[in-house]
Design a protein around this motif. Structure first.
Motif, PDB file in Angstrom:
ATOM      1  N   HIS A 152       0.790  -1.239   0.000  1.00 29.91           N
ATOM      2  CA  HIS A 152       0.000   0.000   0.000  1.00 29.91           C
ATOM      3  C   HIS A 152       0.823   1.290   0.000  1.00 29.91           C
ATOM      4  O   HIS A 152       0.244   2.365   0.016  1.00 29.91           O
ATOM      5  CB  HIS A 152      -0.970  -0.009   1.190  1.00 29.91           C
ATOM      6  CG  HIS A 152      -0.304  -0.355   2.502  1.00 29.91           C
ATOM      7  ND1 HIS A 152       0.109  -1.627   2.796  1.00 29.91           N
ATOM      8  CD2 HIS A 152       0.028   0.399   3.568  1.00 29.91           C
ATOM      9  CE1 HIS A 152       0.656  -1.646   4.000  1.00 29.91           C
ATOM     10  NE2 HIS A 152       0.625  -0.431   4.494  1.00 29.91           N
ATOM     11  N   ARG A 153       2.159   1.197   0.021  1.00 28.52           N
ATOM     12  CA  ARG A 153       2.940   2.457   0.037  1.00 28.52           C
ATOM     13  C   ARG A 153       3.876   2.531  -1.157  1.00 28.52           C
ATOM     14  O   ARG A 153       4.987   3.026  -1.060  1.00 28.52           O
ATOM     15  CB  ARG A 153       3.744   2.556   1.346  1.00 28.52           C
ATOM     16  CG  ARG A 153       2.866   2.591   2.574  1.00 28.52           C
ATOM     17  CD  ARG A 153       3.583   3.049   3.815  1.00 28.52           C
ATOM     18  NE  ARG A 153       2.827   2.642   4.974  1.00 28.52           N
ATOM     19  CZ  ARG A 153       1.786   3.319   5.474  1.00 28.52           C
ATOM     20  NH1 ARG A 153       1.401   4.446   4.924  1.00 28.52           N
ATOM     21  NH2 ARG A 153       1.140   2.869   6.534  1.00 28.52           N
ATOM     22  N   GLY A 163       5.493  -5.287   9.163  1.00 28.32           N
ATOM     23  CA  GLY A 163       4.374  -5.952   9.831  1.00 28.32           C
ATOM     24  C   GLY A 163       3.947  -7.197   9.088  1.00 28.32           C
ATOM     25  O   GLY A 163       3.650  -8.234   9.696  1.00 28.32           O
TER      26      GLY A 163
HETATM   27  C1  LIG Z   1      -3.890  -9.664   7.963  1.00 31.57           C
HETATM   28  C2  LIG Z   1      -4.086  -8.226   8.352  1.00 31.57           C
HETATM   29  N1  LIG Z   1      -4.077  -7.885   9.662  1.00 31.57           N
HETATM   30  C3  LIG Z   1      -4.263  -6.596  10.027  1.00 31.57           C
HETATM   31  C4  LIG Z   1      -4.468  -5.623   9.078  1.00 31.57           C
HETATM   32  C5  LIG Z   1      -4.673  -4.177   9.485  1.00 31.57           C
HETATM   33  N2  LIG Z   1      -3.496  -3.396   9.098  1.00 31.57           N
HETATM   34  C6  LIG Z   1      -3.485  -2.681   7.964  1.00 31.57           C
HETATM   35  S1  LIG Z   1      -1.992  -1.983   7.680  1.00 31.57           S
HETATM   36  C7  LIG Z   1      -1.357  -2.589   9.126  1.00 31.57           C
HETATM   37  C8  LIG Z   1       0.064  -2.340   9.500  1.00 31.57           C
HETATM   38  C9  LIG Z   1       0.975  -2.667   8.377  1.00 31.57           C
HETATM   39  O1  LIG Z   1       2.291  -2.625   8.792  1.00 31.57           O
HETATM   40  P1  LIG Z   1       3.455  -2.945   7.805  1.00 31.57           P
HETATM   41  O2  LIG Z   1       3.281  -4.260   7.140  1.00 31.57           O
HETATM   42  O3  LIG Z   1       4.717  -2.740   8.559  1.00 31.57           O
HETATM   43  O4  LIG Z   1       3.313  -1.839   6.646  1.00 31.57           O
HETATM   44  P2  LIG Z   1       3.318  -0.265   6.804  1.00 31.57           P
HETATM   45  O5  LIG Z   1       1.890   0.167   6.865  1.00 31.57           O
HETATM   46  O6  LIG Z   1       4.111   0.085   8.010  1.00 31.57           O
HETATM   47  O7  LIG Z   1       3.981   0.230   5.561  1.00 31.57           O
HETATM   48  C10 LIG Z   1      -2.300  -3.351   9.789  1.00 31.57           C
HETATM   49  C11 LIG Z   1      -2.065  -4.040  11.076  1.00 31.57           C
HETATM   50  C12 LIG Z   1      -4.498  -6.037   7.714  1.00 31.57           C
HETATM   51  N3  LIG Z   1      -4.685  -5.173   6.724  1.00 31.57           N
HETATM   52  N4  LIG Z   1      -4.297  -7.333   7.386  1.00 31.57           N
END
Ligand SMILES: Cc1ncc(C[n+]2csc(CCOP(=O)(O)OP(=O)(O)O)c2C)c(N)n1
Length: 369
Positions: A65-66, A146
């Motif tokens: 998403h980024r 994450g």
């Molecule tokens: C399986 C799942 N769990 C929880 C979420 C909610 N959620 C959306 S973005 C996010 C954090 C994402 O962190 P990261 O992968 O580090 O990417 P960042 O947004 O920091 O670029 C969460 C917990 C999700 N979209 N999918």
């Protein structure tokens, strides 16, 4: 990877454009013009633009998403991006979706998936197809820190390593998974250490250093294209703004944010270009003007573009929007056996005839108009 003067200036332009598109969209969001959330990646530009720069035009990206910087590097037009964010009919997803799920298959970018980690098995599917077709095409599969704690991340790495798939897994480690800091996410110093468990190449790099990103990811791309199986590259960066524009990110200590602001990849690359006499004040002013004009053109174009026709709201709900649709659960364990609907006649039928031979090959028929 050899970078000519023109390449370096183009990279600088795309980094600036990425930042400016996001800044302008934050304003549109405050004006209530954006459909859905706004997820920016200020600080990621060296990682997204640098990593995408190392790919060939025929390669694929299955983004997270980024990754606006990846789209713009590949050539997705700023007009198309802005239409996507304002959900206008002539966006890549025809106005049916907002920022999060942008994809642009004409530029080899598969739409992203919201569920963390779930895009990685999809990337494996694309890479397996390329391998089976004996193409030299490779796949770049970015994800956040994450996402590395999810099952699909590990499943994808394992499958890709066993099958020697042509994938570069690219971790954009930006310090936080929403509000969770990395020290509460995992207990290792570098996420690339996870590559050892899968017997693949793993490297971590300063994700705010454009030249280092291109060098490291470029090396991985070369190795993966050479048929040696996947690679796992971690780019260490920082998410300077909130998770989305709805998040003030007050859980981030001010001193930490300040520390990373000093490492902002754009001024850092700018300093390099200036020192090397590649970027002069005149060229910089010219690029600034160009960025401004392109962003304004994209916003005007999007604002003048029509929203999708409400009567099409139920279109494209199902992928096989062609003459044959798969319906219901199969009544047999034969993998060729599926229940199908012929939309032209309204009749349902099975994919396997009484003779046991397939009536049609589903993947060939479905979706064909
Ligand atoms: C399986 C799942 N769990 C929880 C979420 C909610 N959620 C959306 S973005 C996010 C954090 C994402 O962190 P990261 O992968 O580090 O990417 P960042 O947004 O920091 O670029 C969460 C917990 C999700 N979209 N999918």
């Amino acid at each position: 990877m050899r970078l000519e003067r023109a390449d370096l200036l183009q990279i600088y332009y795309v980094m600036r454009l990425t930042r400016a598109m996001e800044d302008r969209t934050r304003m549109l969001f405050l004006q209530g013009k954006v459909v859905g959330g706004v997820y920016t990646a200020q600080g990621h530009e060296a990682t997204t633009v640098g990593a995408a720069w190392t790919l060939a035009d025929s390669d694929f990206i299955v983004p997270q998403h980024r990754d606006l910087g990846m789209h713009l590097t590949r050539g997705t037009s700023p007009r198309a991006v802005m239409c996507q964010w304002l959900a206008r009919g002539n966006s890549p997803s025809l106005g049916f979706d907002g920022q999060l799920h942008i994809g642009d298959i004409h530029h080899g970018i598969v739409p992203s998936i919201s569920m963390l980690g779930e895009s990685l098995p999809v990337a494996c599917g694309v890479a397996l197809t390329m391998k089976m077709r004996k193409h030299s095409t490779i796949v770049m599969a970015p994800c956040g820190d994450g996402a590395t704690s999810t099952g699909p991340f590990h499943e994808a790495l394992n499958f890709a390593s066993v099958q020697k798939l042509p994938i570069v897994f690219l971790i954009e480690n930006n310090g936080y998974a929403y509000s969770t800091p990395t020290f509460q996410e995992f207990a290792i110093a570098n996420l690339s250490e996870r590559a050892v468990a899968y017997g693949i190449l793993g490297e971590s790099v300063d994700g705010n250093d454009l030249l280092k990103v291109i060098e490291t990811v470029g090396r991985a791309v070369e190795q993966v294209r050479g048929g040696k199986g996947p690679a796992l590259i971690e780019c260490k960066t920082f998410r300077v703004r909130g998770h989305s524009e709805a998040d003030k990110a007050d859980y981030v200590p001010a001193a930490l944010r300040e520390e990373w602001l000093v490492k902002d990849p754009i001024p850092r690359f700018e300093d390099y270009l200036t020192r090397e006499h590649i970027l002069t004040p005149d060229i910089k002013a010219e690029i600034e003007e160009q960025v401004k004009a392109v962003v304004e053109d994209a916003v005007n174009f999007a604002e003048q573009s029509p929203a999708p026709d409400p009567s099409t709201v139920a279109d494209y709900l199902f992928a096989p929007d062609g003459p044959v649709a798969i319906i219901g659960e199969p009544e047999s364990h034969d993998p060729r056996y599926i229940n199908a609907l012929d939309r032209r006649t309204g009749k349902t039928f099975n994919s396997v005839t009484e003779t046991g031979k397939p009536a049609f090959v589903a993947t060939e028929e479905v979706g064909r108009r």
